[in-house]
Design a protein around this motif. Structure first.
Motif, short mmCIF file in Angstrom:
data_model
loop_
_atom_site.label_atom_id
_atom_site.label_comp_id
_atom_site.label_asym_id
_atom_site.label_seq_id
_atom_site.Cartn_x
_atom_site.Cartn_y
_atom_site.Cartn_z
N LEU A 320 0.82 -1.22 0.00
CA LEU A 320 0.00 0.00 0.00
C LEU A 320 0.85 1.26 0.00
CD1 LEU A 320 -2.70 -1.20 2.54
CD2 LEU A 320 -3.12 -0.66 0.12
N ASP A 321 2.05 1.17 0.53
CA ASP A 321 2.96 2.31 0.57
C ASP A 321 3.89 2.35 -0.64
OD1 ASP A 321 1.91 3.21 2.94
OD2 ASP A 321 3.38 2.19 4.19
N HIS A 322 3.75 1.39 -1.57
CA HIS A 322 4.65 1.31 -2.73
C HIS A 322 3.85 1.19 -4.03
CE1 HIS A 322 7.47 0.48 0.54
NE2 HIS A 322 8.43 0.84 -0.29
N LYS A 323 2.94 2.14 -4.21
CA LYS A 323 2.20 2.30 -5.47
C LYS A 323 1.65 0.98 -5.99
CE LYS A 323 2.30 4.99 -9.73
NZ LYS A 323 3.12 5.64 -10.78
N TRP A 324 0.76 0.37 -5.22
CA TRP A 324 0.13 -0.90 -5.58
C TRP A 324 -0.99 -0.63 -6.58
CZ3 TRP A 324 -2.48 -4.40 -1.32
CH2 TRP A 324 -2.72 -5.68 -1.85
N ASP A 325 -0.60 -0.27 -7.80
CA ASP A 325 -1.56 0.18 -8.80
C ASP A 325 -2.00 -0.91 -9.76
OD1 ASP A 325 0.90 -0.07 -9.97
OD2 ASP A 325 1.01 1.98 -10.73
N ASP A 326 -1.59 -2.13 -9.51
CA ASP A 326 -1.98 -3.28 -10.33
C ASP A 326 -2.13 -4.46 -9.39
OD1 ASP A 326 -2.21 -5.44 -12.04
OD2 ASP A 326 -0.22 -5.25 -12.91
N PRO A 327 -3.25 -5.19 -9.42
CA PRO A 327 -3.44 -6.28 -8.46
C PRO A 327 -2.37 -7.36 -8.55
CG PRO A 327 -5.14 -6.33 -10.15
CD PRO A 327 -4.43 -5.02 -10.30
N ASN A 328 -1.69 -7.48 -9.70
CA ASN A 328 -0.66 -8.51 -9.86
C ASN A 328 0.75 -7.97 -9.65
OD1 ASN A 328 -2.71 -10.32 -10.64
ND2 ASN A 328 -2.61 -9.57 -12.74
N LYS A 329 0.86 -6.76 -9.14
CA LYS A 329 2.18 -6.13 -9.01
C LYS A 329 3.04 -6.80 -7.93
CE LYS A 329 4.20 -1.49 -8.82
NZ LYS A 329 3.85 -0.05 -8.89
N TYR A 330 2.40 -7.24 -6.86
CA TYR A 330 3.11 -7.85 -5.74
C TYR A 330 2.45 -9.17 -5.37
CZ TYR A 330 4.80 -3.03 -5.33
OH TYR A 330 5.33 -1.79 -5.59
N VAL A 331 3.24 -10.25 -5.38
CA VAL A 331 2.72 -11.58 -5.07
C VAL A 331 3.79 -12.35 -4.30
CG1 VAL A 331 1.85 -13.77 -6.01
CG2 VAL A 331 1.33 -11.62 -7.19
N SER A 332 3.38 -13.15 -3.33
CA SER A 332 4.27 -14.09 -2.67
C SER A 332 3.58 -15.45 -2.59
CB SER A 332 4.65 -13.62 -1.26
OG SER A 332 5.57 -12.54 -1.32
N MET A 333 4.34 -16.50 -2.91
CA MET A 333 3.78 -17.85 -3.00
C MET A 333 4.41 -18.77 -1.96
SD MET A 333 3.62 -18.25 -7.14
CE MET A 333 2.72 -17.06 -8.14
N ILE A 334 3.57 -19.43 -1.21
CA ILE A 334 4.00 -20.26 -0.08
C ILE A 334 4.50 -21.61 -0.58
CG2 ILE A 334 3.20 -21.40 2.03
CD1 ILE A 334 0.91 -19.08 1.86
N TYR A 335 5.66 -22.00 -0.04
CA TYR A 335 6.17 -23.35 -0.29
C TYR A 335 6.09 -24.14 1.02
CZ TYR A 335 8.80 -27.11 -2.30
OH TYR A 335 9.15 -28.34 -2.79
N HIS A 336 5.16 -25.05 1.22
CA HIS A 336 4.24 -25.61 0.27
C HIS A 336 2.89 -25.66 0.96
CE1 HIS A 336 2.59 -28.42 -2.72
NE2 HIS A 336 3.66 -28.18 -3.45
N TRP A 337 1.82 -25.70 0.17
CA TRP A 337 0.49 -25.65 0.77
C TRP A 337 0.04 -26.99 1.33
CZ3 TRP A 337 -4.26 -27.96 -0.50
CH2 TRP A 337 -4.26 -28.75 -1.65
N ASP A 338 0.73 -28.08 0.94
CA ASP A 338 0.25 -29.40 1.33
C ASP A 338 1.43 -30.29 1.68
OD1 ASP A 338 -0.92 -32.24 -0.11
OD2 ASP A 338 0.87 -31.38 -1.00
N GLY A 339 1.23 -31.23 2.59
CA GLY A 339 2.31 -32.13 2.97
C GLY A 339 2.01 -32.84 4.27
N TYR A 340 3.06 -33.42 4.84
CA TYR A 340 2.91 -34.15 6.10
C TYR A 340 3.59 -33.44 7.27
CZ TYR A 340 1.19 -37.98 3.22
OH TYR A 340 0.45 -38.74 2.35
N GLU A 341 4.51 -32.51 6.98
CA GLU A 341 5.14 -31.79 8.08
C GLU A 341 4.10 -30.90 8.76
OE1 GLU A 341 8.30 -31.81 4.70
OE2 GLU A 341 6.11 -31.62 4.88
N PRO A 342 4.19 -30.74 10.06
CA PRO A 342 3.15 -29.99 10.79
C PRO A 342 3.14 -28.50 10.49
CG PRO A 342 4.93 -30.63 12.26
CD PRO A 342 5.17 -31.35 10.98
#
Length: 480
Positions: A320-342
């Motif tokens: 919001l403080d860095h000109k978020w003028d496009d919904p795809n401008k900033y993205v972070s993807m979690i590694y990983h969404w599924d698994g056996y580790e807690p």
């Protein structure tokens, strides 16, 4: 925040993404990236949501998985495309499979994403073993660049067209030279002097030159030819930002072009939010890059249950403080969404998939910060033993606070009490979503603003941290 090095398990899993490749590249492509004039339909240009920022590695599968993604606010998926020509240059080029072993159908996964409003990022990589500079090594530089470009052409041509209509393609993964952690060669980019035994490995002297000239530039030309966007191949945290900037600005003597001019979205892995400042100032604020992504965050960092909700709340405040003028401008993807580790987002079962603590924390974040986002102009003044940040979500003001047990205070400076209605204020556990009893909050309006007292429980939800602290949200409901 303490830092945890990437786990060997994550490295081994990604190394199995295996190889690809496929037939010849046209001589010249336009350098222009796709048009940026049109905003996505159904969304105003200032309608930014927490969900715009959140992605995961892998695809959602069954309808129950899709619903869990929706509850966690995950709007992006990322995975491989292949297998290309893994065994021989005489094979038909195949780009219909995905997953670490290329054992899942890619077209159906992408169409399922499209139907459910999930955006897709395809990873283009790696080298077919028969074409590897290091014999049999799919993480090696290719001998024949034409084989690489044939594969890229086949994948981008197919999936940029209807009914898939993908616009985002990532070139390779974590290509780098010698790493600051001591490794002589990067995990996913090998060349001369490579050895699986670190005692005998030596640096790949032309590591980044070869990557730029043999992998990135040829693939980027193809991607832009199909009016799609180039996502850089995830710079590893061990590579160092100064080294990343050096190679982004590297000018190939062969073509007299910088890699940076063929990157639409910068991409790093496992950095903190504040680490993105330098990249924004150098390459995004005034171009040429369109935005900054991290296509891998989390992993063993999620052993700290505060990591994900703190990361994404801080990321939203930062965006919001860095000109978020496009919904795809900033993205972070979690590694990983599924698994056996807690510490993964979900446990896949049996008998059924369930949320882990990290996944539940995303559900709570999504529910608490559910409206269009805006910066909070009012300064926050925390008392001893507490810290945090804030933003506006629709008609609500939401503060995220990290505090030690006992009564703590925060003042929202300059905030005026509405004359026409009572304001509802909640103290919400950031991991469980539990709302504290009314007597755990005190509210005082004054000329200085809104002063809030909140009682942090003795049994904090970050008991394993040093020191133990509690992460929570203070939601000032329907203020605006």
């Amino acid at each position: 925040m303490y830092r945890i090095r990437k786990s060997a398990g994550r490295r081994r899993a990604l190394q199995t993404l295996a190889a690809l490749v496929g037939a010849a590249v046209p001589l010249v492509y336009g350098k222009t990236s796709p048009s940026v004039s049109a905003a996505p339909q159904g969304r105003s240009t200032d309608d930014r949501r927490i969900t715009d920022l959140i992605g995961a590695n892998g695809w959602a599968g069954a309808s129950r998985d899709v619903e869990m993604w929706r509850q966690m606010g995950i709007s992006w998926g990322r995975d491989s495309v292949g297998p290309g020509q893994p065994d021989s240059p005489k094979e038909i080029i195949r780009v219909d499979k995905t997953g670490s072993q290329f054992d899942n159908d890619l077209p159906s996964a992408l169409l399922l994403n499209n139907r459910n409003g999930i955006k897709s990022l395809l990873i283009l990589g790696y080298t077919a073993p028969w074409n590897a500079m290091v014999p049999g090594d799919s993480n090696s530089a290719p001998v024949d660049v034409r084989a690489w470009t044939r594969y890229v052409e086949a994948a981008v041509r197919k999936y940029s067209a209807p009914p898939f209509n993908l616009r985002y393609f990532q070139i390779w993964n974590e290509a780098a030279g010698k790493l600051s952690g001591g490794a002589q060669q990067a995990t996913f980019w090998h060349g001369p002097n490579f050895s699986k035994d670190d005692r005998y490995a030596r640096p790949y002297e032309r590591a980044m030159q070869d990557y730029v000239e043999r992998i990135h530039l040829p693939a980027a030309r193809i991607i832009r030819k199909y009016n799609a966007y180039v996502v850089y191949g995830g710079w590893p945290d061990q590579g160092g930002l100064s080294n990343y900037c050096k190679w982004l600005e590297y000018r190939s003597p062969a073509s007299n072009e910088r890699m940076l001019d063929w990157v639409d979205y910068l991409d790093t892995h496992y950095l903190g939010v504040s680490d993105l400042n330098e990249l924004y100032e150098r390459y995004v604020k005034n171009g040429p890059a369109r935005g900054i992504w991290q296509t891998e965050i989390g992993d063993a960092y999620m052993k700290d249950p505060h990591y994900l909700p703190e990361y994404f709340f801080d990321f939203a405040v930062w965006a919001l403080d860095h000109k978020w003028d496009d919904p795809n401008k900033y993205v972070s993807m979690i590694y990983h969404w599924d698994g056996y580790e807690p510490f993964r987002l979900t446990h896949r079962g049996p008998p059924v998939r369930t949320y882990n603590v990290s996944g539940r924390s995303l559900v709570v974040l999504h529910q608490t910060v559910s409206g269009p986002l805006a910066s909070l102009a009012n300064p926050l003044k925390f008392g001893p033993g507490a810290a945090g940040s804030g933003l506006r979500s629709g008609g609500d003001i939401v503060l995220q606070v990290n505090a030690s047990p006992g009564w703590r205070m925060v003042t929202v400076a300059g905030l005026k009490r509405p004359a026409s209605r009572e304001v509802k204020i909640e103290f919400i556990d950031a991991l469980t979503g539990t709302v504290s009893a009314a007597d755990a909050m005190t509210t005082t309006w004054s000329n200085d603003g809104l002063q809030l007292g909140f009682k942090v429980p003795e049994r904090v939800n970050g008991a394993g941290n040093d020191p133990p602290t509690h992460l929570a949200y203070i939601a000032v409901r329907s203020f605006a």
